[in-house]
Design a protein around this motif. Structure first.
Motif, PDB file in Angstrom:
ATOM      1  N   TRP A 159       0.808  -1.218   0.000  1.00 22.22           N
ATOM      2  CA  TRP A 159       0.000   0.000   0.000  1.00 22.22           C
ATOM      3  C   TRP A 159       0.849   1.280   0.000  1.00 22.22           C
ATOM      4  CZ3 TRP A 159      -0.144  -3.418   4.231  1.00 22.22           C
ATOM      5  CH2 TRP A 159       0.395  -2.965   5.412  1.00 22.22           C
ATOM      6  N   MET A 160       2.140   1.166   0.221  1.00 21.82           N
ATOM      7  CA  MET A 160       2.965   2.358   0.074  1.00 21.82           C
ATOM      8  C   MET A 160       3.140   2.716  -1.400  1.00 21.82           C
ATOM      9  SD  MET A 160       6.760   3.181   1.580  1.00 21.82           S
ATOM     10  CE  MET A 160       7.498   4.797   1.321  1.00 21.82           C
ATOM     11  N   TRP A 161       3.163   1.724  -2.247  1.00 19.08           N
ATOM     12  CA  TRP A 161       3.400   1.943  -3.679  1.00 19.08           C
ATOM     13  C   TRP A 161       2.096   2.037  -4.469  1.00 19.08           C
ATOM     14  CZ3 TRP A 161       8.174   3.255  -3.595  1.00 19.08           C
ATOM     15  CH2 TRP A 161       9.028   2.657  -2.657  1.00 19.08           C
ATOM     16  N   ASP A 162       1.044   1.496  -3.937  1.00 15.90           N
ATOM     17  CA  ASP A 162      -0.266   1.603  -4.577  1.00 15.90           C
ATOM     18  C   ASP A 162      -1.297   1.728  -3.466  1.00 15.90           C
ATOM     19  OD1 ASP A 162      -2.589   1.483  -5.997  1.00 15.90           O
ATOM     20  OD2 ASP A 162      -2.175  -0.430  -6.991  1.00 15.90           O
ATOM     21  N   THR A 163      -1.761   2.957  -3.220  1.00 19.07           N
ATOM     22  CA  THR A 163      -2.626   3.212  -2.065  1.00 19.07           C
ATOM     23  C   THR A 163      -3.984   2.531  -2.179  1.00 19.07           C
ATOM     24  OG1 THR A 163      -3.255   5.303  -3.137  1.00 19.07           O
ATOM     25  CG2 THR A 163      -1.552   5.398  -1.426  1.00 19.07           C
ATOM     26  N   ARG A 164      -4.325   2.012  -3.349  1.00 23.28           N
ATOM     27  CA  ARG A 164      -5.588   1.278  -3.461  1.00 23.28           C
ATOM     28  C   ARG A 164      -5.573   0.007  -2.614  1.00 23.28           C
ATOM     29  NH1 ARG A 164      -5.952   1.048  -9.896  1.00 23.28           N
ATOM     30  NH2 ARG A 164      -3.744   0.611  -9.493  1.00 23.28           N
ATOM     31  N   HIS A 165      -4.356  -0.480  -2.288  1.00 26.84           N
ATOM     32  CA  HIS A 165      -4.255  -1.638  -1.412  1.00 26.84           C
ATOM     33  C   HIS A 165      -4.715  -1.330   0.013  1.00 26.84           C
ATOM     34  CE1 HIS A 165      -2.353  -4.682  -3.958  1.00 26.84           C
ATOM     35  NE2 HIS A 165      -1.720  -3.698  -4.549  1.00 26.84           N
ATOM     36  N   CYS A 166      -4.845  -0.044   0.344  1.00 31.37           N
ATOM     37  CA  CYS A 166      -5.391   0.314   1.656  1.00 31.37           C
ATOM     38  C   CYS A 166      -6.856  -0.107   1.774  1.00 31.37           C
ATOM     39  CB  CYS A 166      -5.279   1.819   1.885  1.00 31.37           C
ATOM     40  SG  CYS A 166      -3.598   2.435   2.088  1.00 31.37           S
ATOM     41  N   TRP A 167      -7.519  -0.333   0.633  1.00 37.04           N
ATOM     42  CA  TRP A 167      -8.961  -0.568   0.649  1.00 37.04           C
ATOM     43  C   TRP A 167      -9.361  -1.907   0.048  1.00 37.04           C
ATOM     44  CZ3 TRP A 167     -10.184   3.044   3.809  1.00 37.04           C
ATOM     45  CH2 TRP A 167      -9.473   4.246   3.791  1.00 37.04           C
TER      46      TRP A 167
END
Length: 389
Positions: A159-167
């Motif tokens: 999620w640091m490299w692709d913030t969509r992984h936060c969700w």
């Protein structure tokens, strides 16, 4: 109490639609989701951090201060006088001319002698540069360590490299040990600041900082309970990125290395602007407001979380403006201006020992010998109110 608990932990507020607490209560073997009870571990850890700080200041920071010729100050103390002490503690610490004349007649003292007594008495409550150096060195050490840990941890996360992984998969996101330690340590540190406020240098903004620490603890706890820890870890890392630079600039200021202080303050200002005005809104707010809407959809605590983050961005803009003014003054003048004082760096009662206007208000020493409360300290007053959330 059961009714109050049911109202507070209402699933329709905390969780997305069609998700209940029962869904998160019994995960698969080896899987752990955040639970409110986990946060209680931050309290004993906060006491440990507080004890570690005392040990650090005595065994590490104090010898470092002495090596830089910053010794514990022993100022002139006001001699015992019951009448003046009663006035000082009960009526006023800075008597006006009417009070001075009355006390002068009552004690059969000259007015200047009464003024001198109150000045010496106020100075007794002032923290020494040695004390402030030790406190800033502890903060610098902690902020540097927690930022280094957080950055190294996040470097390995998707999620640091692709913030969509936060969700993705929210709220069924596993709480890893590294993320748990990061969260609990940050939370424990702010609990320790709550404890230490009652033993630290007494400052004018005591109540403001007390409320700030409560708000920070609330935000960290809030994001943990509803498992917004991935994006929360990004927020904490972004805010930690510049805090240690400010403390380092303050250390240079206390050690009277003026040019180094000026340089570090400019570096801090640049880092502050980049992290708070560029990375935070473009990287984090974009994710919490738009990516989460598309992937998870809004729900009540989602609205509250984004509202608080937007308020934080407004504060970033205000404080950035204030820091920019100080930085421009430093660049144009090339010296620390003593009339830019910090409430954060001041004790509860400040005595203007030096003039604050005119040519003598500026330090002419290469190491800034008159600049113990210059623009580095002034920035602290603005920035400390929102560091790390």
């Amino acid at each position: 109490m059961a009714a109050l608990s049911a109202w507070f932990w209402n699933e329709r507020f905390w969780l997305p639609h069609n998700v209940t607490w029962a869904d998160l209560a019994d995960p698969a073997p080896g899987v752990q989701y955040p639970k409110a009870g986990h946060l209680f571990s931050a309290l004993p850890l906060a006491l440990g951090i507080f004890a570690l700080r005392i040990l650090f200041e005595r065994c590490v920071a104090s010898p470092c201060a002495r090596s830089l010729l910053i010794h514990p100050g022993v100022g002139r103390r006001a001699h015992s006088n019951a009448v003046l002490e009663k006035v000082f503690t009960s009526i006023t610490k800075s008597p006006d001319s009417r009070h001075l004349d009355g006390l002068s007649k009552q004690l059969d003292w000259e007015v200047r002698k009464v003024q001198r007594w109150f000045r010496n008495r106020r100075n007794q409550d002032k923290p020494s540069t040695h004390t402030k150096f030790c406190e800033s060195m502890w903060r610098f050490t902690f902020y540097l360590c927690i930022f280094t840990y957080g950055f190294r941890f996040l470097w390995q996360t998707p999620w640091m490299w692709d913030t969509r992984h936060c969700w993705h998969g929210y709220p069924y996101q596993v709480m890893t040990p590294g993320l748990y330690y990061y969260y609990v340590t940050e939370l424990a540190f702010y609990w320790s600041l709550m404890f230490s406020q009652f033993t630290d240098i007494k400052r004018k903004d005591f109540m403001i900082m007390f409320i700030h620490h409560l708000a920070t603890i609330g935000l960290i706890s809030f994001s943990y309970v509803n498992n917004m820890t991935r994006v929360g870890s990004l927020v904490m890392c972004v805010h930690d990125a510049s805090d240690f630079l400010l403390e380092l600039a303050k250390l240079a200021n206390y050690a009277k290395y003026q040019r180094l202080c000026d340089f570090l303050f400019i570096v801090f200002s640049v880092a502050f602007f980049i992290t708070r005005l560029v990375i935070y809104p473009i990287w984090i707010l974009n994710s919490t407001m738009f990516e989460s809407w598309a992937i998870v959809g809004p729900y009540p605590s989602w609205w509250l979380f984004n509202f608080l983050l937007l308020v934080l961005q407004v504060l970033h803009i205000i404080w950035s403006y204030l820091i920019a003014r100080i930085a421009v003054k430093a660049v144009l003048r090339g010296k620390v201006c003593n009339d830019v004082r910090s409430d954060i760096e001041s004790s509860s009662e400040n005595e203007p020992d030096t003039p604050t206007e005119g040519p003598k208000a500026y330090s002419h020493s290469p190491k800034g010998e008159n600049g113990t409360n210059g623009h580095c300290a002034a920035a602290k007053a603005r920035v400390q109110n929102h560091s790390s959330w």
